[in-house]
Motif scaffolding. Sequence first.
Motif, PDB file in Angstrom:
ATOM      1  N   GLY A   9    -137.064 -36.291 -80.149  1.00 11.45           N
ATOM      2  CA  GLY A   9    -135.654 -35.960 -80.273  1.00 11.45           C
ATOM      3  C   GLY A   9    -134.947 -35.823 -78.944  1.00 11.45           C
ATOM      4  O   GLY A   9    -133.968 -35.069 -78.816  1.00 11.45           O
ATOM      5  N   VAL A  30    -134.814 -40.914 -81.436  1.00  7.11           N
ATOM      6  CA  VAL A  30    -134.589 -41.018 -82.882  1.00  7.11           C
ATOM      7  C   VAL A  30    -133.502 -42.047 -83.168  1.00  7.11           C
ATOM      8  O   VAL A  30    -132.374 -41.931 -82.678  1.00  7.11           O
ATOM      9  N   TYR A  32    -132.192 -42.787 -86.361  1.00 12.29           N
ATOM     10  CA  TYR A  32    -131.977 -42.486 -87.785  1.00 12.29           C
ATOM     11  C   TYR A  32    -130.675 -41.716 -87.867  1.00 12.29           C
ATOM     12  O   TYR A  32    -130.610 -40.536 -87.496  1.00 12.29           O
ATOM     13  N   SER A  35    -129.899 -37.961 -88.695  1.00 17.08           N
ATOM     14  CA  SER A  35    -130.481 -36.925 -87.844  1.00 17.08           C
ATOM     15  C   SER A  35    -129.497 -36.476 -86.777  1.00 17.08           C
ATOM     16  O   SER A  35    -128.844 -37.305 -86.135  1.00 17.08           O
ATOM     17  N   ARG A  37    -130.305 -35.587 -84.021  1.00 17.56           N
ATOM     18  CA  ARG A  37    -130.918 -36.006 -82.754  1.00 17.56           C
ATOM     19  C   ARG A  37    -130.859 -37.527 -82.562  1.00 17.56           C
ATOM     20  O   ARG A  37    -131.485 -38.054 -81.652  1.00 17.56           O
ATOM     21  N   CYS A  38    -130.136 -38.206 -83.421  1.00 18.93           N
ATOM     22  CA  CYS A  38    -130.030 -39.663 -83.332  1.00 18.93           C
ATOM     23  C   CYS A  38    -129.318 -40.064 -82.037  1.00 18.93           C
ATOM     24  O   CYS A  38    -128.346 -39.419 -81.630  1.00 18.93           O
ATOM     25  N   ARG A 133    -135.998 -33.960 -96.738  1.00 17.55           N
ATOM     26  CA  ARG A 133    -135.965 -34.432 -95.360  1.00 17.55           C
ATOM     27  C   ARG A 133    -137.278 -35.100 -95.001  1.00 17.55           C
ATOM     28  O   ARG A 133    -138.337 -34.723 -95.483  1.00 17.55           O
ATOM     29  N   GLY A 136    -138.496 -33.106 -88.969  1.00 16.02           N
ATOM     30  CA  GLY A 136    -137.572 -32.255 -88.222  1.00 16.02           C
ATOM     31  C   GLY A 136    -137.211 -30.976 -88.939  1.00 16.02           C
ATOM     32  O   GLY A 136    -136.152 -30.405 -88.706  1.00 16.02           O
ATOM     33  N   LYS A 202    -129.583 -28.701 -81.535  1.00 11.33           N
ATOM     34  CA  LYS A 202    -130.438 -29.834 -81.847  1.00 11.33           C
ATOM     35  C   LYS A 202    -130.139 -31.023 -80.944  1.00 11.33           C
ATOM     36  O   LYS A 202    -129.005 -31.456 -80.832  1.00 11.33           O
TER      37      LYS A 202
END
Length: 224
Positions: A9, A30, A32, A35, A37-38, A133, A136, A202
């Motif tokens: 992340g 990441v 995705y 998320s 954290r993308c 989920r 994470g 995050k």
Amino acid sequence: MRTRTKICGITRPEDALAAARAGVDAIGLVFYEPSPRCVTLERAVAVAEALPAFVTLTGLFVNPDRMLVEQVLSRVPLDLLQFHGDESPDFCSQFHRRWIKAIRVRERADIEQGFNVWGQASGLLVDAYDPERYGGTGQRFDWSVIPERRPIPLILAGGLDATNVAEAIHQVRPWGVDVSGGVEASDQPGGASPAGSRAVMKGIKDAAKITEFLSEVNSVNQTD
């Protein structure tokens, strides 16, 4: 056996550098969108350009289509792919990169099945189960269900931080540990929750927490 460490992340070049300086073996980006954290392709490229040699750059995907993975690979020099969804072994194997498969664990049979189904992987990452989920969650699961027989390397994730990673390594003896939320920064005191705890930011890593986490891992590695 030395336990390897991956910080997942990562969203900022400075956090990638902090992880590298602390001695991490790998970092994760990441790809995705749901998320928090993308990362965008542009940010991923910036992180990759800042990363020094001998740190494995990993790309995390959840049920991607083939074109997305290929688009990322065309821009970002990933060393390893990490799949967190319901991808088949054939799908994971088509990109001519080493890959690891993450599974969500409720019982021992989940892990045993994972070894059987994804035996072509370079590693099996075991994480806590959440029906909504793919990872994470920041939650740990019952480590006692992890079998001793491991046909491919086992990577432990789920709720790890500096307070419990040494215990985890002693109990599980994983090939590697994977952490994200456990090394993330907290908000300012003014943003504290009613219970007095600070909310995790995050995607924003805390260099001191990374160093402390790696120190705990190394303390076990040095004594074993």
